[in-house]
Design an enzyme around this catalytic site. Structure first.
Site, mmCIF file in Angstrom:
data_model
loop_
_atom_site.group_PDB
_atom_site.id
_atom_site.type_symbol
_atom_site.label_atom_id
_atom_site.label_comp_id
_atom_site.label_asym_id
_atom_site.label_seq_id
_atom_site.Cartn_x
_atom_site.Cartn_y
_atom_site.Cartn_z
ATOM 1 C CB SER A 14 -0.886 -0.005 1.331
ATOM 2 O OG SER A 14 -1.860 -1.123 1.152
ATOM 3 C CD GLU A 34 6.383 -7.045 -3.359
ATOM 4 O OE1 GLU A 34 6.614 -8.315 -2.848
ATOM 5 O OE2 GLU A 34 6.134 -6.078 -2.709
ATOM 6 C CB THR A 41 0.113 -7.155 3.981
ATOM 7 O OG1 THR A 41 1.420 -7.695 4.275
ATOM 8 C CG2 THR A 41 -0.599 -7.977 5.363
ATOM 9 C CB CYS A 42 -3.734 -4.370 2.259
ATOM 10 S SG CYS A 42 -5.705 -3.627 2.339
ATOM 11 C CB CYS A 47 -7.705 -5.357 4.994
ATOM 12 S SG CYS A 47 -6.539 -4.415 3.909
ATOM 13 C CE LYS A 50 -9.502 -8.544 8.019
ATOM 14 N NZ LYS A 50 -8.650 -7.444 8.832
ATOM 15 C CE1 TYR A 176 -6.156 -6.396 11.985
ATOM 16 C CE2 TYR A 176 -4.640 -5.732 13.886
ATOM 17 C CZ TYR A 176 -4.818 -5.571 12.408
ATOM 18 O OH TYR A 176 -3.729 -5.419 11.384
ATOM 19 C CD GLU A 180 -10.281 -8.250 11.762
ATOM 20 O OE1 GLU A 180 -10.632 -6.972 11.724
ATOM 21 O OE2 GLU A 180 -9.381 -8.737 11.382
ATOM 22 C CE LYS A 203 -1.420 -6.705 25.044
ATOM 23 N NZ LYS A 203 -0.898 -5.598 24.776
ATOM 24 N N GLY A 265 0.658 -11.525 16.859
ATOM 25 C CA GLY A 265 1.308 -10.272 16.243
ATOM 26 C C GLY A 265 2.021 -10.297 14.973
ATOM 27 C CG HIS A 454 -36.200 7.477 15.268
ATOM 28 N ND1 HIS A 454 -35.417 6.730 16.145
ATOM 29 C CD2 HIS A 454 -37.298 7.187 15.198
ATOM 30 C CE1 HIS A 454 -36.486 5.965 16.817
ATOM 31 N NE2 HIS A 454 -37.767 6.324 16.165
ATOM 32 C CD GLU A 459 -32.100 7.362 16.627
ATOM 33 O OE1 GLU A 459 -32.762 8.568 16.638
ATOM 34 O OE2 GLU A 459 -32.934 6.328 16.126
#
Length: 465
Positions: A14, A34, A41-42, A47, A50, A176, A180, A203, A265, A454, A459
């Site tokens: 990215s 590359e 990774t994304c 992301c 996933k 996360y 996930e 945490k 991690g 509403h 809201e």
């Protein structure tokens, strides 16, 4: 001195993609290297695939919820191989799309790994290439501890390519990514257990997010093994046997699973970059007790200043390899700020404050700004909390025991909203809009003066009293 390129970027994730295209738009001669698929990774193993799996995992709940709305009960079936193939096809489509974007921008792509030779030179496939400026954007990599039998476990990288769906999955980790994937696999029908070394997940998030997500996961049927550490893994005819011990206890216990996901991690991917050769400084590498990745402590990162400069004036670094805020939009923002500063005659710093983020768990979570604990540490007794927890309207007819939490953290001296947090369906979408207000310095009175839509969950943020 004449160089082969004005800018050479190592890593087409990215941050590297954003920087290279922005620099090229200013007329710079740019190349990027590359050694993996283009997108980082994304796009490849983060992301994007996933989130597609998150979508897939939610259908099982929708089938159940529909009954309360008058739909007949159905017995759905799920095809793991079909999903994995479809997700991989989309990843490959995006990979090619990013290659095309580079070509359209006039950026030359080297589909191979690049290594620093000196402060103006990289080596690609044995060829020495010079550049006026070099940008390192190699991202991060999932880590595993050095434990007996750890080779039988997988990381998030391999989860997208499992040949079969595990009927029993053990997830080790409290962040996360662990949360996930636990929710994804449970939604797809796997029996999921989560092993954490404490009693709290997420945490680094506000405590109401941590407890709200964990409570929701438990109610959905995900089992938590708290205050425990894995000791070893053995491949048996029944599956992978995991030996673990509770903290403070001498006795060991075992659990058997078809697959074990380590999600403890990620660490900056600094291996084989030639940082020492180019004399690029790294930080946070002193702790010998931490796990190591390719010889580096997992906290080790490339040291940069606010303009993403390393100690070498012409070498820069952005994204996860600098271990600032490891999010895709942050890497993109850092990359573009670098290009604007160095090639666009527009010196600017990317702000790492009030960066919104989300956890695509079930229930979902979204957050921006300070947590309650962070705010109290900084502002003390001046912090005022506005919070509501309720059953969302959607579940009035489903009978499901689901809860939404919305929360504002406010400095009572100025009335400024310091943080906004939510647990519940569409939390990411809702917090994205609220992040604009928080970033602009909105006050609680500004929220109060805003008319709510509403009926909606969003809201509640403007009706908190």
């Amino acid at each position: 001195m004449a160089y082969d390129y004005d800018l050479f970027v190592i890593g087409a994730g990215s941050g590297g993609l954003a920087a290279s295209k922005r620099a090229a738009s200013y007329g710079a001669k740019v190349a990027i290297a590359e050694g993996d698929l283009v997108g980082g990774t994304c796009v490849i193993r983060g992301c994007v695939p996933k989130k597609l799996m998150v979508y897939a995992s939610k259908f099982s709940h929708l089938y159940e919820d529909a009954v309360g709305y008058g739909w007949s009960k159905v017995e759905p079936s799920f095809d793991w191989q079909k999903l994995v193939t479809a997700v991989n096809n989309e990843v490959m489509r995006l990979n090619q799309l990013h290659i095309n974007f580079l070509a359209k921008a006039g950026v030359e792509l080297f589909q191979s790994r690049a290594t620093l030779v000196d402060s103006h030179t990289v080596e690609v496939n044995g060829r020495k290439i010079t550049a006026d400026k070099i940008l390192i954007a190699v991202g991060g990599e999932a880590i595993k501890p050095d434990l007996p039998g750890v080779e039988y476990t997988v990381t998030s990288r391999e989860m997208f390519h499992l040949k079969e769906q595990p009927k029993r999955l053990l997830v080790i980790g409290a962040g996360y990514i662990a949360v996930e994937f636990a929710c994804i696999m449970h939604g797809l029908g796997s029996q999921v257990s989560v092993m954490i070394r404490g009693d709290r997940i997420l945490k680094d998030f506000d405590e109401d997010i941590s407890s709200g997500v964990k409570d929701g996961m438990s109610k959905h049927g995900i089992d938590f093994i708290c205050n425990s550490l894995a000791k070893k893994f053995e491949q048996t005819s029944e599956g992978i046997k995991i030996t673990y011990a509770e903290k403070g206890k001498d006795t060991e216990s075992t659990i058997t699973a078809d697959a074990v996901l380590f999600a403890i991690g990620r660490a900056p991917n600094l291996a084989r970059l030639g940082l020492e050769t180019a004399d690029v400084e790294v930080i946070n590498c002193e702790d010998e007790d931490l796990p190591r990745l390719h010889g580096y402590s997992v906290n080790c990162a490339i040291q940069v200043d606010e303009y993403s400069r390393t100690n070498q004036p012409n070498i820069f670094a952005v994204g996860d390899c600098t271990n600032r805020i490891n999010l895709t939009p942050v890497a993109i923002g850092e990359g573009r700020a670098f290009a604007d500063t160095e090639f666009g005659n527009n010196p600017r710093v990317f702000s790492h404050h009030e960066v919104a983020s989300a956890v695509f768990s079930q229930p979902e979570a979204g957050t921006v700004g300070l947590s309650e604990a962070e705010a109290r540490q900084k502002y003390g007794d001046a912090v005022k909390i506005y919070r509501a927890r309720f059953r969302p309207m959607f579940h009035s007819l489903t009978g499901a025991d689901e809860k939404v939490t919305v929360k504002l953290v406010v400095d009572s001296n100025t009335e400024r909203v310091l943080g906004a947090h939510m647990v519940g369906e569409n939390a990411a979408e809702i917090i994205q809009g609220i992040a604009i207000a928080v970033k602009m310095g909105a006050t609680k009175k500004d929220f109060d003066a805003t008319v709510g839509i509403h009926p909606s969950t969003a809201e509640e943020f403007v009706t908190l009293r």
